[in-house]
Scaffold this active site. Sequence first.
Site, PDB file in Angstrom:
ATOM      1  N   ASP A 184       0.843  -1.206   0.000  1.00 40.95           N
ATOM      2  CA  ASP A 184       0.000   0.000   0.000  1.00 40.95           C
ATOM      3  C   ASP A 184       0.874   1.250   0.000  1.00 40.95           C
ATOM      4  O   ASP A 184       0.638   2.204  -0.739  1.00 40.95           O
ATOM      5  CB  ASP A 184      -1.005  -0.017   1.172  1.00 40.95           C
ATOM      6  CG  ASP A 184      -0.353  -0.345   2.517  1.00 40.95           C
ATOM      7  OD1 ASP A 184       0.836  -0.745   2.548  1.00 40.95           O
ATOM      8  OD2 ASP A 184      -1.045  -0.199   3.547  1.00 40.95           O
ATOM      9  N   ASP A 206       1.347  -6.970 -10.847  1.00 42.65           N
ATOM     10  CA  ASP A 206       0.365  -6.607 -11.876  1.00 42.65           C
ATOM     11  C   ASP A 206      -0.103  -5.178 -11.645  1.00 42.65           C
ATOM     12  O   ASP A 206      -0.126  -4.352 -12.561  1.00 42.65           O
ATOM     13  CB  ASP A 206      -0.821  -7.581 -11.808  1.00 42.65           C
ATOM     14  CG  ASP A 206      -1.898  -7.247 -12.817  1.00 42.65           C
ATOM     15  OD1 ASP A 206      -1.547  -6.999 -13.993  1.00 42.65           O
ATOM     16  OD2 ASP A 206      -3.090  -7.222 -12.437  1.00 42.65           O
TER      17      ASP A 206
HETATM   18  C1  IPM Z   1      -0.790  -8.181 -17.462  1.00 39.36           C
HETATM   19  C2  IPM Z   1      -2.257  -8.410 -17.632  1.00 39.36           C
HETATM   20  C3  IPM Z   1      -2.541  -9.869 -17.382  1.00 39.36           C
HETATM   21  C4  IPM Z   1      -2.201 -10.161 -15.938  1.00 39.36           C
HETATM   22  C5  IPM Z   1      -3.954 -10.339 -17.710  1.00 39.36           C
HETATM   23  C6  IPM Z   1      -4.365  -9.964 -19.109  1.00 39.36           C
HETATM   24  C7  IPM Z   1      -4.101 -11.828 -17.490  1.00 39.36           C
HETATM   25  O1  IPM Z   1      -2.997  -7.563 -16.816  1.00 39.36           O
HETATM   26  O2  IPM Z   1      -0.008  -8.792 -18.203  1.00 39.36           O
HETATM   27  O3  IPM Z   1      -0.424  -7.387 -16.601  1.00 39.36           O
HETATM   28  O4  IPM Z   1      -3.003  -9.940 -15.035  1.00 39.36           O
HETATM   29  O5  IPM Z   1      -1.089 -10.625 -15.702  1.00 39.36           O
HETATM   30 MG    MG Z   2      -1.789  -6.140 -15.787  1.00 36.88          MG
END
Ligand code: IPM
Ligand code: MG
Length: 360
Positions: A226, A250
């Site tokens: 966070d 992500d």
């Molecule tokens: C990324 C994308 C992917 C993920 C999705 C499309 C599965 O957001 O490559 O960051 O979550 O890893």
């Molecule tokens: Mg992503």
Amino acid sequence: MTSSFRITLLPGDGIGPEIMAVTVEVLKTIGRQMDLAFEFETALIGGAAIDATGEPLPEETLKICKASDAVLLAAIGGYQWDSLPRHQRPETGLLALRAGLGLFANLRPATILPQLVDASSLKREVVEGVDIMVVRELTGGIYFGSPKGIFETETGHKRGVNTMVYTDSEIDRIGKVAFATAQKRRGQLCSVDKANVLEVSQLWRDRITALAPDYPDVTLTHMYVDNAAMQLIRWPKQFDTIVTGNLFGDILSDAAAMLTGSIGMLPSASLGADGPGVYEPVHGSAPDIAGQDKANPLAQVLSAAMMLRYALDQPAAADRLEQAVTTVLDQGYRTGDIMSASMTQVGCQAMGEALLRVLV
Ligand code: IPM
Ligand code: MG
């Protein structure tokens, strides 16, 4: 002597085919100039694969990828596939590709180009000079942990479950990649976790800490996720290399990407212990502008540059490609996503043509 490389192209969905087409032309030109022979093979993934075969990652595609020197992927996904069962969604194909090729290390640079400082939504003084590398673990954590699913409880309620799990060896191998990456950069590694709440994060922190003595030239710090999200927008220049798990990576890599003004500019590399890596833009398939010649192909082109550098060991060709991108920006060409006053707005194809003019 001509060096020859087998490249699998996975154009995927949405703007994917458009940005891939531009990139292939650019690669062909570089190849001719630098005596590199590329053998391209195109394969299906994502929605395009679902439409053609019923599966988001046909076995054939994985086979072709495994037999190549590198995989260049554009983007997957689109509204029309969003309501399919999970095992048939485009995203599942991407996850299966990562798992199938063992791509546990995802390198996502977020570097602000001087020409695009004003495209950032943050103040110039906050973002100028930002140069961050996010090392995201890509084949573990909550994305892959079991149990997972939506289950019926005894009382007739539904219960959605995912499991965030990391083993010591999974943490160690991504940790080593991250330390080695930081070594080649400015020698600062920030490991991001949620160790104040999650056991899995406590193990993460313990293992990463235990690796540090092997890398005396790297300064290791830890940050809760966070706080890391806040610090990325408050004072991004404090970061050099960030290492984190799949889900946190992500989220934070999107935030880091946006600091640079356009997620449309950023490449990434996904690497395993051996075998071909996957090189792809950080951005998605942008179905809202697909087929309209509006997409920014530069992240795809820069992904090809990363491929040349890391997979094919062709640093001179990679430099040339990256230099061409800098030059077209200096010439004032901008796609809609990075447009600013007094620049020349162009579409995807015209951006590709501008690159080719610079390269010849
Ligand atoms: C990324 C994308 C992917 C993920 C999705 C499309 C599965 O957001 O490559 O960051 O979550 O890893
Ligand atoms: Mg992503």
